[in-house]
Write an enzyme that holds these catalytic residues in place. Structure first.
Site, short mmCIF file in Angstrom:
data_model
loop_
_atom_site.label_atom_id
_atom_site.label_comp_id
_atom_site.label_asym_id
_atom_site.label_seq_id
_atom_site.Cartn_x
_atom_site.Cartn_y
_atom_site.Cartn_z
CG ASP A 134 66.54 15.15 53.25
OD1 ASP A 134 67.73 15.66 53.46
OD2 ASP A 134 66.03 14.48 54.41
CG HIS A 194 69.01 19.15 51.91
ND1 HIS A 194 68.72 19.05 52.98
CD2 HIS A 194 67.98 20.41 51.54
CE1 HIS A 194 67.68 19.71 53.71
NE2 HIS A 194 67.14 20.82 52.47
#
Ligand SMILES: *[C@@H]1O[C@H](CO)[C@@H](O)[C@H](O)[C@H]1NC(C)=O
Ligand SMILES: *[C@@H]1O[C@H](CO)[C@@H](O)[C@H](O)[C@H]1NC(C)=O
Ligand SMILES: *[C@@H]1O[C@H](CO)[C@@H](O)[C@H](O)[C@H]1NC(C)=O
Ligand SMILES: *[C@@H]1O[C@H](CO)[C@@H](O)[C@H](O)[C@H]1NC(C)=O
Ligand SMILES: *[C@@H]1O[C@H](CO)[C@@H](O)[C@H](O)[C@H]1NC(C)=O
Ligand SMILES: *[C@@H]1O[C@H](CO)[C@@H](O)[C@H](O)[C@H]1NC(C)=O
Length: 390
Positions: free
Chosen positions: A210, A233
């Site tokens: 993430d 991310h």
């Protein structure tokens, strides 16, 4: 036999007393932590912490090498002295959280704590990520209401949820930390912070599933430098601006960072929902950024709504201004280098682009790299590759 037992007890208590009196050093092994890897050492850690926390002056809480299984645990203050939490061994989380706690290793209400020692936190995520029900997946290392503290020279692997989180913290430095989880591991943010200020993050290597770093509601005065992110991310401001009670995000400086094979690079994301009071994200600088094969290197997304969880979309109530992008170079994996999708009712203002040099990873005929801009005003100087929107 009885005499032998008495002698052993006497001997043990002498060893124990010596351990505890040894300067202000509190070693969990002196509190019967077994370090067997699969017996619960939580109680031993708790007793050692109680004694360390009562002690005045500089105190060291030592976890020698070995593997210690711990259930969710709270190292709470206020304490009488300044504690160094020296983690040399490995801590392993329960694969099935036995409680309703959401964080595994918690530090709370502390001033001047140092966490270091070269050791490791193993969140055991691989056996927890697939779990559909039961107790919450655990955040790894949590700091709440902690001031003037340092975390350095530790590793965090396979956290079940975010690896390191800070909530209502002030003046914290995180450095020389390695965070590792697979690219497809869910919700495993590297470092996450809310309502915190005076945060320094330097020389940190993050590979996760993430956001490498997420700065959400009420984050202020943060310096991030020499962070390597990938996979992951990207480094994110937000997501924020959903309809909950939130605070502005401002004064963020991101310098000399590398993004390698991430989905995003430098990113700001706000929800397309109505707000009860206005919010802003402002005074953010990104400088000297290396981009390697990133799908979307630079983005402001004010329509952030993963898996359509936001119901009826309205124009975002978050005002974004004073954002500067300087010296950003490298390769993009997708067709878009910069995507600014700003709010119609609150256009982005004073967005500055200087020396942006992004090329497509593999040039393709008929498909050149481009920028997309909606509801945004700003200025550009120096190199603009691909061509700037203004
Ligand atoms: C941390 O600082 C805040 C703001 O100054 C203060 O309100 C809080 O009591 C401090 N917490 C601790 C544990 O020292
Ligand atoms: C954080 O550091 C700043 C600058 O050194 C200082 O003014 C402030 O009092 C510190 N905050 C706390 C809670 O100690
Ligand atoms: C970040 O850096 C700026 C300037 O280099 C400095 O003024 C600010 O106090 C720093 N913030 C933190 C949290 O160290
Ligand atoms: C990016 O990652 C690839 C694959 O792991 C590696 O070979 C390369 O050296 C990395 N590049 C940079 C600049 O870190
Ligand atoms: C625009 O933002 C930059 C920082 O990103 C700031 O230095 C500058 O003063 C701002 N200009 C205006 C007109 O607000
Ligand atoms: C933008 O920067 C200018 C100049 O530094 C400053 O006066 C203004 O307050 C900033 N805007 C916001 C929303 O912080």
């Amino acid at each position: 036999m009885a005499r032998w037992v008495i002698l052993m007890c006497l001997l043990l208590s002498i060893v124990e007393a010596r351990g505890r009196r040894n300067g202000n050093v509190f070693d969990v092994r002196d509190y019967n932590a077994l370090a067997s890897g699969n017996t619960d050492d939580t109680k031993a850690f708790m007793s050692a912490w109680k004694d360390a926390c009562k002690t005045e002056g500089k105190t060291t809480f030592v976890i020698p090498s070995g593997t210690y299984m711990l259930n969710p645990i709270v190292f709470s203050g206020p304490c009488n002295g300044q504690i160094t939490f020296e983690l040399k061994g490995t801590l392993t989380a329960p694969t099935n959280n036995p409680s309703s706690d959401t964080t595994w290793i918690n530090f709370r209400y502390l001033d001047h704590i140092t966490v270091n020692g070269g050791g490791k936190l193993d969140g055991q995520g691989t056996s927890a990520w697939g779990r559909k029900n039961g107790n919450p997946l655990l955040m790894g290392l949590g700091f709440a209401f902690v001031n003037n503290s340092n975390v350095n020279n530790i590793q965090s692997v396979n956290s079940q949820n975010a690896h390191i989180s800070m909530y209502q913290c002030e003046n914290i430095t995180l450095s020389h930390i390695t965070i590792t989880a697979p690219s497809n591991s869910p919700n495993t943010d590297g470092i996450k912070m809310a309502k915190s200020k005076g945060i320094n993050i330097n020389d940190v290597h993050i590979a996760t599933g993430d956001d490498c770093i997420a700065m959400i509601t009420g984050t202020k005065n943060v310096n991030i430098s020499n962070v390597y992110c990938g996979p992951g991310h990207g480094i994110s401001v937000g997501s924020f601006g959903s309809n909950t009670d939130e605070f502005d995000i401002q004064d963020i400086y991101v310098k000399s960072c590398t993004f390698n094979a991430t989905s995003h690079g430098v990113r700001i994301k706000t929800w397309p929902t109505a707000l009860t009071h206005p919010l802003k994200a402002s005074n953010i600088v990104y400088e000297d950024i290396t981009i390697v094969d990133v799908s979307l290197p630079i983005s402001i997304d004010q329509e952030y709504c993963p898996s359509n969880k936001c119901g009826k979309k309205v124009s975002s109530g978050v005002k974004i201004s004073n954002i500067s992008y300087r010296n950003i170079k490298g390769t993009s994996k997708g067709d878009v280098a910069i995507a600014f999708k700003c709010s119609e009712s609150n256009p982005c203002q004073n967005i500055s682009l200087e020396n942006i040099d992004l090329k497509r990873k593999r040039p393709r005929r008929h498909r050149t790299l481009k920028n997309l801009c909606f509801n945004v005003r700003g200025a550009s100087r120096g190199i603009q590759e691909p061509k700037a929107c203004w």
